[in-house]
Design an enzyme around this catalytic site. Structure first.
Site, PDB file in Angstrom:
ATOM      1  N   HIS A 169     -58.972 -43.903 -32.708  1.00  0.00           N
ATOM      2  CA  HIS A 169     -59.510 -42.532 -32.650  1.00  0.00           C
ATOM      3  C   HIS A 169     -60.541 -42.325 -33.767  1.00  0.00           C
ATOM      4  O   HIS A 169     -60.342 -41.537 -34.694  1.00  0.00           O
ATOM      5  CB  HIS A 169     -58.306 -41.604 -32.844  1.00  0.00           C
ATOM      6  CG  HIS A 169     -58.519 -40.150 -32.636  1.00  0.00           C
ATOM      7  ND1 HIS A 169     -59.507 -39.430 -33.268  1.00  0.00           N
ATOM      8  CD2 HIS A 169     -57.845 -39.261 -31.878  1.00  0.00           C
ATOM      9  CE1 HIS A 169     -59.411 -38.156 -32.907  1.00  0.00           C
ATOM     10  NE2 HIS A 169     -58.404 -38.035 -32.056  1.00  0.00           N
ATOM     11  N   GLU A 272     -63.819 -42.728 -29.269  1.00  0.00           N
ATOM     12  CA  GLU A 272     -62.525 -43.396 -29.299  1.00  0.00           C
ATOM     13  C   GLU A 272     -62.422 -44.462 -28.203  1.00  0.00           C
ATOM     14  O   GLU A 272     -62.760 -44.203 -27.052  1.00  0.00           O
ATOM     15  CB  GLU A 272     -61.417 -42.359 -29.102  1.00  0.00           C
ATOM     16  CG  GLU A 272     -61.557 -41.189 -30.063  1.00  0.00           C
ATOM     17  CD  GLU A 272     -60.624 -40.031 -29.725  1.00  0.00           C
ATOM     18  OE1 GLU A 272     -59.500 -40.286 -29.253  1.00  0.00           O
ATOM     19  OE2 GLU A 272     -61.022 -38.866 -29.918  1.00  0.00           O
TER      20      GLU A 272
HETATM   21  C1  BG6 Z   1     -58.629 -36.161 -29.273  1.00  0.00           C
HETATM   22  C2  BG6 Z   1     -58.054 -35.442 -28.087  1.00  0.00           C
HETATM   23  O1  BG6 Z   1     -58.570 -37.519 -29.073  1.00  0.00           O
HETATM   24  O2  BG6 Z   1     -57.878 -35.826 -30.438  1.00  0.00           O
HETATM   25  C3  BG6 Z   1     -58.067 -33.936 -28.353  1.00  0.00           C
HETATM   26  O3  BG6 Z   1     -58.797 -35.748 -26.926  1.00  0.00           O
HETATM   27  C4  BG6 Z   1     -57.333 -33.623 -29.649  1.00  0.00           C
HETATM   28  O4  BG6 Z   1     -57.482 -33.254 -27.256  1.00  0.00           O
HETATM   29  C5  BG6 Z   1     -57.945 -34.460 -30.768  1.00  0.00           C
HETATM   30  O5  BG6 Z   1     -57.450 -32.255 -29.931  1.00  0.00           O
HETATM   31  C6  BG6 Z   1     -57.305 -34.254 -32.130  1.00  0.00           C
HETATM   32  O6  BG6 Z   1     -55.939 -34.436 -32.072  1.00  0.00           O
HETATM   33  P1  BG6 Z   1     -55.063 -34.253 -33.371  1.00  0.00           P
HETATM   34  O7  BG6 Z   1     -53.640 -34.366 -32.915  1.00  0.00           O
HETATM   35  O8  BG6 Z   1     -55.438 -35.347 -34.315  1.00  0.00           O
HETATM   36  O9  BG6 Z   1     -55.396 -32.897 -33.915  1.00  0.00           O
END
Ligand code: BG6
Length: 298
Positions: A169, A272
Protein backbone atom coordinates in the site's frame (compact mmCIF):
# COMPACT_ATOMS: atom_id res chain seq x y z
CA UNK A 1 15.76 -10.42 20.34
CA UNK A 2 17.71 -7.58 22.01
CA UNK A 3 19.06 -4.70 19.96
CA UNK A 4 22.63 -5.84 20.61
CA UNK A 5 21.84 -9.35 19.47
CA UNK A 6 20.05 -8.03 16.37
CA UNK A 7 23.05 -5.93 15.39
CA UNK A 8 25.49 -8.73 16.17
CA UNK A 9 23.59 -11.31 14.12
CA UNK A 10 22.06 -9.25 11.32
CA UNK A 11 23.85 -5.89 11.24
CA UNK A 12 26.29 -5.32 8.38
CA UNK A 13 28.77 -2.56 9.26
CA UNK A 14 28.41 0.39 6.90
CA UNK A 15 25.22 -1.04 5.36
CA UNK A 16 22.63 -2.18 7.95
CA UNK A 17 22.16 -1.04 11.51
CA UNK A 18 19.26 -1.65 13.89
CA UNK A 19 18.21 1.12 16.26
CA UNK A 20 15.41 1.62 18.72
CA UNK A 21 13.51 4.88 18.48
CA UNK A 22 11.81 6.85 21.28
CA UNK A 23 8.51 5.18 20.38
CA UNK A 24 10.09 1.87 21.43
CA UNK A 25 9.86 0.63 17.82
CA UNK A 26 12.95 -0.93 16.28
CA UNK A 27 14.03 0.11 12.79
CA UNK A 28 16.56 -1.26 10.32
CA UNK A 29 18.56 1.59 8.78
CA UNK A 30 20.00 0.63 5.42
CA UNK A 31 22.38 2.51 3.18
CA UNK A 32 24.60 1.74 0.22
CA UNK A 33 25.98 3.41 -2.89
CA UNK A 34 22.42 3.77 -4.28
CA UNK A 35 20.68 5.44 -1.35
CA UNK A 36 19.04 4.68 1.96
CA UNK A 37 15.93 3.11 3.44
CA UNK A 38 14.36 2.56 6.84
CA UNK A 39 12.20 -0.36 7.86
CA UNK A 40 10.09 -0.65 10.98
CA UNK A 41 10.07 -4.17 12.41
CA UNK A 42 6.58 -3.33 13.66
CA UNK A 43 4.41 -3.78 10.58
CA UNK A 44 7.35 -4.93 8.44
CA UNK A 45 6.93 -1.47 7.01
CA UNK A 46 9.35 0.52 4.90
CA UNK A 47 9.05 4.07 6.24
CA UNK A 48 11.72 5.81 4.17
CA UNK A 49 13.42 5.37 0.80
CA UNK A 50 15.66 7.89 -0.88
CA UNK A 51 18.13 7.60 -3.73
CA UNK A 52 21.48 9.31 -3.42
CA UNK A 53 21.26 13.01 -4.29
CA UNK A 54 17.47 12.92 -4.60
CA UNK A 55 14.49 13.72 -2.37
CA UNK A 56 12.63 11.10 -0.28
CA UNK A 57 10.33 8.99 -2.47
CA UNK A 58 7.84 7.82 0.17
CA UNK A 59 5.38 9.94 2.09
CA UNK A 60 5.25 9.52 5.86
CA UNK A 61 2.63 11.31 7.88
CA UNK A 62 4.28 13.66 10.39
CA UNK A 63 1.35 12.74 12.68
CA UNK A 64 1.81 8.99 12.37
CA UNK A 65 1.32 7.27 15.70
CA UNK A 66 3.84 4.63 16.58
CA UNK A 67 1.56 2.71 18.90
CA UNK A 68 1.28 -1.09 19.02
CA UNK A 69 -2.11 -2.15 17.71
CA UNK A 70 -2.33 0.80 15.29
CA UNK A 71 -1.04 1.07 11.75
CA UNK A 72 1.86 3.37 10.88
CA UNK A 73 0.58 6.03 8.45
CA UNK A 74 2.80 6.25 5.40
CA UNK A 75 5.67 4.41 3.75
CA UNK A 76 4.71 0.95 2.53
CA UNK A 77 2.14 -0.74 4.80
CA UNK A 78 1.67 -4.45 4.16
CA UNK A 79 -2.03 -5.32 3.86
CA UNK A 80 -2.56 -9.06 4.38
CA UNK A 81 -4.34 -11.55 4.31
CA UNK A 82 -7.26 -9.43 3.21
CA UNK A 83 -7.57 -5.99 1.68
CA UNK A 84 -9.95 -3.37 3.11
CA UNK A 85 -12.52 -4.45 5.65
CA UNK A 86 -12.77 -8.18 6.38
CA UNK A 87 -15.58 -9.46 4.13
CA UNK A 88 -17.73 -10.89 6.93
CA UNK A 89 -16.23 -10.19 10.35
CA UNK A 90 -16.35 -6.52 11.17
CA UNK A 91 -14.39 -7.02 14.43
CA UNK A 92 -11.28 -7.92 12.41
CA UNK A 93 -8.93 -5.06 11.46
CA UNK A 94 -9.12 -3.19 8.17
CA UNK A 95 -6.41 -4.39 5.71
CA UNK A 96 -5.57 -7.49 7.78
CA UNK A 97 -3.08 -8.10 10.54
CA UNK A 98 0.38 -7.82 8.94
CA UNK A 99 0.71 -4.05 9.34
CA UNK A 100 -0.13 -4.27 13.05
CA UNK A 101 2.10 -7.28 13.81
CA UNK A 102 5.70 -7.54 14.87
CA UNK A 103 8.08 -8.96 12.31
CA UNK A 104 11.41 -10.62 13.00
CA UNK A 105 14.56 -10.56 10.93
CA UNK A 106 15.36 -13.88 9.26
CA UNK A 107 18.23 -12.84 7.02
CA UNK A 108 20.28 -9.88 5.87
CA UNK A 109 22.80 -9.91 3.07
CA UNK A 110 24.98 -7.88 0.79
CA UNK A 111 24.43 -8.84 -2.85
CA UNK A 112 26.32 -8.24 -6.05
CA UNK A 113 26.84 -4.57 -6.85
CA UNK A 114 26.41 -3.61 -3.19
CA UNK A 115 22.67 -4.22 -3.12
CA UNK A 116 21.41 -4.74 0.41
CA UNK A 117 18.65 -7.19 1.33
CA UNK A 118 16.67 -7.63 4.52
CA UNK A 119 14.21 -10.51 4.93
CA UNK A 120 11.53 -10.29 7.62
CA UNK A 121 8.93 -12.76 8.86
CA UNK A 122 5.54 -11.84 10.26
CA UNK A 123 4.78 -12.96 13.83
CA UNK A 124 3.49 -16.54 13.49
CA UNK A 125 1.40 -16.33 16.68
CA UNK A 126 -0.50 -13.39 15.26
CA UNK A 127 -1.19 -15.26 12.00
CA UNK A 128 -2.15 -18.42 13.87
CA UNK A 129 -4.92 -16.54 15.70
CA UNK A 130 -6.75 -16.35 12.37
CA UNK A 131 -8.36 -19.78 12.05
CA UNK A 132 -8.42 -19.70 8.23
CA UNK A 133 -4.74 -18.81 7.93
CA UNK A 134 -3.30 -20.77 10.87
CA UNK A 135 0.10 -22.16 9.87
CA UNK A 136 0.45 -19.93 6.81
CA UNK A 137 3.84 -18.17 6.68
CA UNK A 138 4.45 -14.63 5.52
CA UNK A 139 7.86 -13.22 4.60
CA UNK A 140 8.88 -9.88 3.18
CA UNK A 141 12.14 -9.39 1.33
CA UNK A 142 13.28 -5.79 0.88
CA UNK A 143 16.14 -5.06 -1.52
CA UNK A 144 17.78 -1.67 -1.87
CA UNK A 145 19.63 -1.28 -5.15
CA UNK A 146 19.14 1.12 -8.05
CA UNK A 147 15.49 0.58 -7.23
CA UNK A 148 13.67 -0.53 -4.11
CA UNK A 149 12.09 -3.97 -4.48
CA UNK A 150 9.67 -5.64 -2.11
CA UNK A 151 8.67 -9.30 -2.41
CA UNK A 152 5.89 -10.46 -0.12
CA UNK A 153 5.80 -14.23 -0.02
CA UNK A 154 2.81 -16.17 1.35
CA UNK A 155 3.59 -19.87 1.93
CA UNK A 156 0.66 -22.17 2.36
CA UNK A 157 1.78 -24.82 4.88
CA UNK A 158 -1.79 -26.00 5.43
CA UNK A 159 -3.40 -29.16 4.08
CA UNK A 160 -6.08 -27.21 2.21
CA UNK A 161 -6.10 -24.32 -0.23
CA UNK A 162 -6.25 -20.82 1.25
CA UNK A 163 -7.57 -17.54 -0.05
CA UNK A 164 -5.30 -14.52 0.30
CA UNK A 165 -5.87 -10.86 -0.47
CA UNK A 166 -3.70 -7.87 0.31
CA UNK A 167 -1.54 -5.10 -1.03
CA UNK A 168 1.73 -3.27 -0.85
CA UNK A 169 0.00 0.00 0.00
CA UNK A 170 2.71 2.44 -1.07
CA UNK A 171 2.40 6.13 -0.19
CA UNK A 172 4.32 8.28 -2.68
CA UNK A 173 5.49 11.73 -1.68
CA UNK A 174 4.52 14.38 -4.22
CA UNK A 175 4.67 18.14 -4.35
CA UNK A 176 0.97 18.73 -5.02
CA UNK A 177 -1.75 16.21 -5.91
CA UNK A 178 -3.30 18.75 -8.30
CA UNK A 179 -0.17 18.55 -10.45
CA UNK A 180 0.54 14.84 -10.84
CA UNK A 181 -0.50 12.30 -13.43
CA UNK A 182 -0.44 8.51 -13.20
CA UNK A 183 0.07 6.83 -16.55
CA UNK A 184 -0.13 3.13 -17.38
CA UNK A 185 -3.78 2.54 -16.51
CA UNK A 186 -5.22 3.91 -19.75
CA UNK A 187 -7.94 1.82 -21.42
CA UNK A 188 -8.63 -0.28 -18.32
CA UNK A 189 -11.68 -0.73 -16.10
CA UNK A 190 -11.83 0.13 -12.45
CA UNK A 191 -14.22 -0.35 -9.56
CA UNK A 192 -15.03 3.02 -8.04
CA UNK A 193 -15.27 2.42 -4.30
CA UNK A 194 -16.75 5.88 -3.85
CA UNK A 195 -19.62 5.07 -6.23
CA UNK A 196 -20.87 1.72 -4.91
CA UNK A 197 -18.06 -0.18 -6.66
CA UNK A 198 -19.47 0.79 -10.07
CA UNK A 199 -17.33 -0.48 -12.93
CA UNK A 200 -15.96 2.44 -14.94
CA UNK A 201 -13.61 2.93 -17.86
CA UNK A 202 -10.30 4.80 -17.58
CA UNK A 203 -9.65 6.44 -20.89
CA UNK A 204 -6.57 8.56 -20.27
CA UNK A 205 -3.84 9.04 -17.66
CA UNK A 206 -5.23 9.58 -14.14
CA UNK A 207 -5.32 13.11 -12.74
CA UNK A 208 -6.75 13.88 -9.32
CA UNK A 209 -9.54 16.38 -8.75
CA UNK A 210 -11.15 14.99 -5.60
CA UNK A 211 -11.27 11.98 -3.29
CA UNK A 212 -10.10 8.91 -5.20
CA UNK A 213 -10.44 5.26 -4.17
CA UNK A 214 -10.30 2.87 -7.10
CA UNK A 215 -9.40 -0.72 -7.88
CA UNK A 216 -8.09 -0.99 -11.44
CA UNK A 217 -8.80 -4.46 -12.76
CA UNK A 218 -6.53 -6.66 -14.87
CA UNK A 219 -3.67 -4.17 -14.65
CA UNK A 220 -0.19 -5.62 -14.68
CA UNK A 221 1.83 -3.00 -16.49
CA UNK A 222 4.05 -0.36 -14.92
CA UNK A 223 2.56 2.82 -13.54
CA UNK A 224 4.42 6.02 -14.26
CA UNK A 225 3.96 8.75 -11.67
CA UNK A 226 4.83 12.19 -13.04
CA UNK A 227 5.17 14.99 -10.53
CA UNK A 228 4.99 18.04 -12.76
CA UNK A 229 6.13 20.58 -10.16
CA UNK A 230 9.36 18.76 -9.36
CA UNK A 231 9.75 17.20 -12.82
CA UNK A 232 10.31 13.90 -11.04
CA UNK A 233 9.11 10.69 -12.70
CA UNK A 234 8.82 7.35 -10.92
CA UNK A 235 8.26 3.92 -12.38
CA UNK A 236 6.21 1.57 -10.20
CA UNK A 237 6.34 -2.03 -11.42
CA UNK A 238 4.82 -5.14 -9.95
CA UNK A 239 4.47 -8.89 -10.25
CA UNK A 240 1.96 -11.33 -8.79
CA UNK A 241 -0.77 -8.68 -8.81
CA UNK A 242 -3.42 -7.83 -11.38
CA UNK A 243 -5.15 -5.09 -9.40
CA UNK A 244 -3.80 -1.58 -8.93
CA UNK A 245 -5.34 0.57 -6.24
CA UNK A 246 -5.16 4.36 -6.38
CA UNK A 247 -6.08 6.23 -3.22
CA UNK A 248 -6.13 9.84 -2.12
CA UNK A 249 -8.46 10.83 0.76
CA UNK A 250 -8.68 14.53 -0.23
CA UNK A 251 -9.31 17.35 2.23
CA UNK A 252 -12.41 16.37 4.24
CA UNK A 253 -11.13 12.87 5.01
CA UNK A 254 -7.63 14.13 5.82
CA UNK A 255 -9.22 16.36 8.44
CA UNK A 256 -11.10 13.41 9.94
CA UNK A 257 -8.02 11.20 10.37
CA UNK A 258 -6.09 11.81 13.60
CA UNK A 259 -2.82 10.61 12.09
CA UNK A 260 -3.11 12.69 8.92
CA UNK A 261 -2.34 16.43 8.56
CA UNK A 262 -5.32 18.42 7.25
CA UNK A 263 -3.45 19.22 4.06
CA UNK A 264 -1.69 15.82 3.96
CA UNK A 265 -3.68 14.76 0.90
CA UNK A 266 -1.82 17.34 -1.18
CA UNK A 267 1.52 15.67 -0.69
CA UNK A 268 0.74 11.98 -1.13
CA UNK A 269 -0.79 9.50 -3.49
CA UNK A 270 -1.06 5.75 -2.97
CA UNK A 271 -0.31 3.42 -5.87
CA UNK A 272 -0.84 -0.06 -4.51
CA UNK A 273 0.10 -3.45 -5.93
CA UNK A 274 -2.94 -5.35 -4.78
CA UNK A 275 -4.48 -8.80 -4.80
CA UNK A 276 -8.14 -8.03 -4.29
CA UNK A 277 -11.36 -7.74 -6.30
CA UNK A 278 -11.25 -10.49 -8.96
CA UNK A 279 -7.60 -11.12 -8.16
CA UNK A 280 -7.75 -12.63 -4.66
CA UNK A 281 -5.30 -15.55 -4.71
CA UNK A 282 -6.17 -19.18 -4.09
CA UNK A 283 -2.97 -20.86 -2.95
CA UNK A 284 -2.84 -24.67 -2.97
CA UNK A 285 -1.25 -26.62 -0.12
CA UNK A 286 2.55 -26.41 -0.30
CA UNK A 287 2.44 -23.55 -2.82
CA UNK A 288 3.62 -19.94 -2.51
CA UNK A 289 2.43 -16.65 -3.86
CA UNK A 290 4.78 -13.70 -4.27
CA UNK A 291 3.46 -10.16 -4.51
CA UNK A 292 6.20 -7.77 -5.64
CA UNK A 293 6.55 -4.07 -6.18
CA UNK A 294 9.60 -2.17 -7.48
CA UNK A 295 10.08 1.57 -7.37
CA UNK A 296 12.59 3.36 -9.57
CA UNK A 297 13.35 6.90 -10.66
CA UNK A 298 13.37 7.37 -14.40
C1 BG6 B 1 -6.91 2.16 0.55
C2 BG6 B 1 -8.36 1.77 0.46
O1 BG6 B 1 -6.12 1.16 0.05
O2 BG6 B 1 -6.57 2.40 1.91
C3 BG6 B 1 -9.22 2.87 1.09
O3 BG6 B 1 -8.72 1.55 -0.88
C4 BG6 B 1 -8.77 3.15 2.51
O4 BG6 B 1 -10.59 2.48 1.05
C5 BG6 B 1 -7.28 3.47 2.49
O5 BG6 B 1 -9.50 4.23 3.02
C6 BG6 B 1 -6.68 3.77 3.86
O6 BG6 B 1 -6.96 2.76 4.76
P1 BG6 B 1 -6.45 2.87 6.25
O7 BG6 B 1 -7.06 1.70 6.96
O8 BG6 B 1 -4.96 2.79 6.21
O9 BG6 B 1 -6.94 4.19 6.76
Amino acid sequence: MSLNALNAQYGIPGFIEFKEEESGFTFAYIKNCYGEAEISLYGGQVTHFQLLGDEPILWMSPLSQFIPGRAIRGGIPVCWPWFGPHPNESSLPQHGIARISNWSVVETCLLEGEQVRVILRCDQHKIDQLAKWKGVELELSITLGKELKLDLCTRNRRCEAIMVGGALHTYFRIEDIHHVIVQGLEATHYLDKLDKYKRKFQETGVVFTGETDREYLDTKSDCILKDKLTSRTLKVSKEGSATTVLWNPWQANSEKMADFPDDGFRHMVCIEAAITANDVQIISPGENHILSQSIALI
